[in-house]
Write an enzyme that holds these catalytic residues in place. Structure first.
Site, PDB file in Angstrom:
ATOM      1  N   HIS A   1       1.817  -1.365  -1.883  1.00 17.33           N
ATOM      2  CA  HIS A   1       0.880  -0.249  -1.947  1.00 17.33           C
ATOM      3  C   HIS A   1       0.458   0.153  -0.539  1.00 17.33           C
ATOM      4  CE1 HIS A   1      -2.459   2.289  -2.787  1.00 17.33           C
ATOM      5  NE2 HIS A   1      -3.363   1.394  -2.437  1.00 17.33           N
TER       6      HIS A   1
ATOM      7  N   CYS B   1      -4.675   1.465  -8.004  1.00 22.66           N
ATOM      8  CA  CYS B   1      -3.529   1.361  -7.098  1.00 22.66           C
ATOM      9  C   CYS B   1      -2.464   0.388  -7.585  1.00 22.66           C
ATOM     10  CB  CYS B   1      -4.004   0.975  -5.707  1.00 22.66           C
ATOM     11  SG  CYS B   1      -5.286   2.076  -5.056  1.00 22.66           S
TER      12      CYS B   1
ATOM     13  N   ASN C   1      -3.393   7.058   1.418  1.00 19.05           N
ATOM     14  CA  ASN C   1      -3.400   6.213   0.219  1.00 19.05           C
ATOM     15  C   ASN C   1      -3.359   7.119  -1.006  1.00 19.05           C
ATOM     16  OD1 ASN C   1      -4.130   4.623  -1.992  1.00 19.05           O
ATOM     17  ND2 ASN C   1      -5.641   3.428  -0.868  1.00 19.05           N
TER      18      ASN C   1
END
Length: 324
Positions: free
Chosen positions: A249, A112, A279
C-alpha cells in the site's frame, strides 16, 4: 479442483493533477515539507467523476484487454471507503454501467486493506467452483472526504482506481495469505459519513472528515504490517528472496523504507508510485500492479511470485502471495 488466477489488470486516474506547490497556495505547506516526509509530489483529483465513474473506466478497460463480454462476468467486487452512495452500492452502479446483467455485485469496506481483502474473498468464490470470472476493483475519491484546511491529512490523499480480472484455472496461483483486524485501535484512522444530520443528534464539523493519528499509523505499519508480511512468507512454500516484487500500500515512502529493512529486501523489489498519486487507499495496490505490468516489471505470464500487502483503517492489514 478449481483455483483462481489474476489474468488482467487496469487502472485509471482523473486528469486533474494537484502538485505540492499547488497545495502551498492554499495552506501552510511546501513541496519540500510534503515530499521529505511522505515521498508524495502530486496527486490526481476528481472534478466531476464519482467513485463509480472511475471504477467503471477500469472495468471497461479490463473487459477490452481480456476480450470478454460483460455477460461473461459472474461477480463484481468494489473495495472503497468513498462510495457514491450507501445504496445502491458502487459495485451495483458499475454492474449497470457496463451491462453485466448476470453478475452479482457488492462493495467491501476495509480502507487501505480493501483490495487485498476483496481479492482474497473473490479467490474463495472462484475456488468454490461456483463462479468462473469476476472483477475486483479498488476505487476512491478521497478528495471528497479530506479537510482541505488540514495539512496533516489533505496533502496525503488522491483519487484513482485500479482492478483485476480474476478467472478460474486448474493451477494454484494463490499461495498464502494472512488478514487481520484490530478494532480496538480503530480511532487512529477514521472517516465519517458527511452530510448526515438528524433533529435528534448533531454532528460536529470535525467529525465530518477523514482524521488520522499519523504517528500511531506509522508505528502500526512498521511493526504489525512488517511482521504480518514475514508470517505470510513463512506460511508459503517460498523464501523471501524467491519473491519477485513486494507491492505494498502506497501510504508513505518512509514506511516502505522501514519495511524493506525489516525484511532485508532491496528497495528495488518494492516499487513505489505515491509520488505520482499520493495515498489512494483501496486503489493504491491495483494501480501499482497495473503500472508494474505496463512497465514490464510484472509479466502476467505465470512466471513471477508477487506479494501484495495492504494496511490502514480498521485497523486492518492483509497480505497475499500470488503467482502472476
Amino acid at each position: 479442483m478449481k483455483f483462481a488466477k489474476i489474468s488482467q489488470v487496469a487502472h485509471y486516474a482523473p486528469e486533474q493533477v494537484v502538485t505540492n506547490d499547488d497545495l502551498a497556495q492554499i495552506m501552510d505547506t511546501s513541496d519540500e515539507w510534503i515530499s521529505s516526509r511522505t515521498g508524495i509530489k502530486k496527486r490526481h483529483i476528481s472534478h466531476h467523476e464519482s467513485t463509480s465513474d472511475l471504477a467503471t473506466r477500469v472495468a471497461l478497460d479490463l473487459l477490452k484487454k481480456s476480450e470478454i463480454s460483460a455477460q461473461d462476468l459472474d461477480f463484481i467486487i468494489v473495495a472503497t471507503i468513498t462510495p457514491d452512495s450507501l445504496m445502491p452500492s458502487t459495485a451495483a452502479r458499475v454492474q449497470a454501467n457496463i451491462g453485466a446483467k448476470k453478475a452479482f455485485a457488492y462493495d467491501l469496506v476495509a480502507a487501505c486493506s480493501g483490495f487485498v481483502f476483496a481479492l482474497s474473498t473473490a479467490e474463495k468464490l472462484i475456488s468454490s467452483g461456483a463462479y468462473q470470472k469476476g472483477l475486483v476493483i479498488g476505487s476512491e475519491t478521497l478528495s471528497k472526504v479530506v479537510d482541505w484546511s488540514d495539512r496533516g491529512t489533505a496533502v496525503l490523499f488522491g483519487d484513482g482506481a485500479g482492478g483485476v480480472l480474476l478467472e478460474s484455472t486448474s493451477d494454484q496461483h494463490f499461495l498464502a495469505e494472512i488478514q487481520k483486524t484490530d478494532g480496538s485501535r480503530g480511532e487512529s484512522l477514521t472517516s465519517c459519513l458527511m452530510g448526515l444530520q438528524s433533529p435528534f443528534a448533531q454532528t460536529e464539523d470535525d467529525e465530518k472528515y477523514l482524521t488520522m493519528d499519523g504517528r500511531a499509523i506509522f508505528d502500526f505499519a512498521i511493526r504489525d504490517v512488517a511482521q504480518s508480511i514475514k508470517d505470510t512468507i513463512e506460511a508459503s512454500p517460498l523464501e523471501v528472496d524467491e519473491i519477485d516484487y513486494f507491492l505494498l500500500h502506497q501510504a508513505n515512502d518512509r514506511i516502505l523504507n522501514k519495511i524493506a529493512k525489516k525484511l532485508s529486501v532491496s528497495r528495488d523489489k518494492i516499487p513505489a508510485n505515491m509520488m505520482e498519486y499520493g495515498n489512494t487507499s483501496a486503489a493504491s495496490i491495483p494501480i501499482l500492479l497495473s503500472e508494474c505490468v505496463e512497465q514490464g516489471l510484472v509479466k502476467l505470464d505465470g512466471s513471477q511470485k508477487i506479494l501484495l500487502s495492504g494496511f490502514g483503517g480498521g485497523l486492518t492489514w492483509g497480505t497475499l502471495i500470488v503467482t502472476i
